[in-house]
Design a protein around this motif. Structure first.
Motif, PDB file in Angstrom:
ATOM      1  N   PHE A  25     -10.747   1.410 -12.886  1.00 51.82           N
ATOM      2  CA  PHE A  25      -9.305   1.877 -12.994  1.00 51.82           C
ATOM      3  C   PHE A  25      -8.664   2.091 -11.703  1.00 51.82           C
ATOM      4  O   PHE A  25      -7.676   1.762 -11.487  1.00 51.82           O
ATOM      5  N   LEU A  26      -9.324   2.738 -10.878  1.00 55.76           N
ATOM      6  CA  LEU A  26      -8.827   3.124  -9.511  1.00 55.76           C
ATOM      7  C   LEU A  26      -8.391   1.675  -8.719  1.00 55.76           C
ATOM      8  O   LEU A  26      -7.463   1.821  -8.257  1.00 55.76           O
ATOM      9  N   ARG A  27      -9.273   0.972  -8.974  1.00 56.81           N
ATOM     10  CA  ARG A  27      -8.996  -0.359  -8.096  1.00 56.81           C
ATOM     11  C   ARG A  27      -7.777  -1.168  -8.954  1.00 56.81           C
ATOM     12  O   ARG A  27      -6.930  -1.604  -7.938  1.00 56.81           O
ATOM     13  N   ILE A  28      -7.561  -0.965 -10.020  1.00 53.95           N
ATOM     14  CA  ILE A  28      -6.801  -1.882 -10.760  1.00 53.95           C
ATOM     15  C   ILE A  28      -5.288  -1.247 -10.425  1.00 53.95           C
ATOM     16  O   ILE A  28      -4.244  -1.868  -9.956  1.00 53.95           O
ATOM     17  N   VAL A  29      -5.276  -0.008 -10.604  1.00 54.11           N
ATOM     18  CA  VAL A  29      -3.908   0.858 -10.381  1.00 54.11           C
ATOM     19  C   VAL A  29      -3.518   0.671  -8.907  1.00 54.11           C
ATOM     20  O   VAL A  29      -2.569   0.537  -8.378  1.00 54.11           O
ATOM     21  N   PHE A  30      -4.443   1.261  -7.961  1.00 51.55           N
ATOM     22  CA  PHE A  30      -4.248   1.114  -6.628  1.00 51.55           C
ATOM     23  C   PHE A  30      -4.027  -0.170  -5.936  1.00 51.55           C
ATOM     24  O   PHE A  30      -3.056  -0.120  -5.172  1.00 51.55           O
ATOM     25  N   GLY A  31      -4.797  -1.053  -6.259  1.00 50.07           N
ATOM     26  CA  GLY A  31      -4.615  -2.533  -5.819  1.00 50.07           C
ATOM     27  C   GLY A  31      -3.300  -2.976  -6.098  1.00 50.07           C
ATOM     28  O   GLY A  31      -2.763  -3.706  -5.583  1.00 50.07           O
ATOM     29  N   GLY A  32      -2.937  -2.775  -7.477  1.00 53.33           N
ATOM     30  CA  GLY A  32      -1.752  -3.325  -8.152  1.00 53.33           C
ATOM     31  C   GLY A  32      -0.574  -2.664  -7.300  1.00 53.33           C
ATOM     32  O   GLY A  32       0.563  -3.290  -6.940  1.00 53.33           O
ATOM     33  N   LEU A  33      -0.483  -1.452  -7.249  1.00 49.54           N
ATOM     34  CA  LEU A  33       0.487  -0.821  -6.653  1.00 49.54           C
ATOM     35  C   LEU A  33       0.577  -1.225  -5.078  1.00 49.54           C
ATOM     36  O   LEU A  33       1.910  -1.479  -4.644  1.00 49.54           O
ATOM     37  N   LEU A  34      -0.418  -1.436  -4.436  1.00 42.90           N
ATOM     38  CA  LEU A  34      -0.392  -1.996  -3.048  1.00 42.90           C
ATOM     39  C   LEU A  34       0.132  -3.275  -3.014  1.00 42.90           C
ATOM     40  O   LEU A  34       1.107  -3.837  -2.179  1.00 42.90           O
ATOM     41  N   THR A  35      -0.410  -4.185  -3.924  1.00 46.28           N
ATOM     42  CA  THR A  35       0.382  -5.609  -3.951  1.00 46.28           C
ATOM     43  C   THR A  35       1.458  -5.594  -4.028  1.00 46.28           C
ATOM     44  O   THR A  35       2.469  -6.344  -3.583  1.00 46.28           O
ATOM     45  N   ALA A  36       2.068  -4.801  -5.103  1.00 44.77           N
ATOM     46  CA  ALA A  36       3.839  -4.849  -5.443  1.00 44.77           C
ATOM     47  C   ALA A  36       4.506  -4.281  -4.159  1.00 44.77           C
ATOM     48  O   ALA A  36       5.312  -4.707  -3.740  1.00 44.77           O
ATOM     49  N   ALA A  37       3.846  -3.320  -3.256  1.00 35.93           N
ATOM     50  CA  ALA A  37       4.543  -2.739  -2.312  1.00 35.93           C
ATOM     51  C   ALA A  37       4.688  -4.014  -1.156  1.00 35.93           C
ATOM     52  O   ALA A  37       5.809  -4.046  -0.553  1.00 35.93           O
ATOM     53  N   GLY A  38       3.383  -4.584  -1.070  1.00 36.48           N
ATOM     54  CA  GLY A  38       3.854  -5.802  -0.167  1.00 36.48           C
ATOM     55  C   GLY A  38       4.857  -6.687  -0.725  1.00 36.48           C
ATOM     56  O   GLY A  38       5.658  -7.277   0.374  1.00 36.48           O
TER      57      GLY A  38
END
Length: 177
Positions: A25-38
């Motif tokens: 869950f942490l990886r999906i939310v955190f990774g998804g938000l960071l990908t979107a920021a990029g």
């Protein structure tokens, strides 16, 4: 694990399953938000400014040439975030994110921890990257069972060390360009 039912047979196995689900869950939310920021930086997606405006902002922050540093930051955020989301090459992904977030914290440091220009988000993202480096991506990751799967204290230290070293390198490069 009871192989006939594929259910945990002990409290320890159940705890491990819950921990793996939490890390996923942490990886999906955190990774998804960071990908979107990029992707916001690179292409203006998700309400972002796009590369030209982000490049101008980076130049104003002392990262010159601004377009180059904005492209690097956006690419690293998108790649690092995607790798974390998937649980792929996790120590490298954590190093990428930590390096970018140390730079983000350095430019927002004067705004204090909280506030519209503070370093709160950079610190939060850096903390998540360090936590995942220390715990590993969990069993519900693409790294699991692969020849390149790496985790443990030595890999966590290497990941954190690489992230800090790359951040310092970029900060030094920023001062000479």
């Amino acid at each position: 694990m009871d192989t006939a039912t594929s259910r945990p047979t002990s409290a320890v196995e159940l705890h491990a399953d819950v921990v793996d689900a939490g890390i996923l869950f942490l990886r999906i939310v955190f990774g998804g938000l960071l990908t979107a920021a990029g992707l916001q930086k690179l292409f203006g997606w998700f309400g972002g400014q796009g590369l030209t405006a982000t490049g101008a902002m980076f130049a104003d922050l002392g990262y010159r040439p601004g377009m180059f540093f904005a492209a690097v930051a956006g690419t690293l955020e998108a790649v690092g975030g995607t790798l974390l989301l998937l649980g792929l090459f996790t120590p490298l992904a954590c190093a990428i994110v930590l390096g970018v977030m140390i730079n983000a914290a350095s430019v927002t440091w004067s705004g204090g921890l909280f506030g519209p220009t503070g370093y709160q988000m950079a610190l939060l993202y850096a903390t998540a990257a360090v936590a995942i480096a220390c715990t590993g991506a969990g069993r519900l990751a693409l790294d699991t069972g692969r020849a390149w799967h790496r985790e443990g204290a030595a890999w966590a230290a290497a990941s954190i060390g690489l992230g800090v070293a790359s951040a310092v390198g970029v900060l030094l490069l920023k001062t000479v360009l």
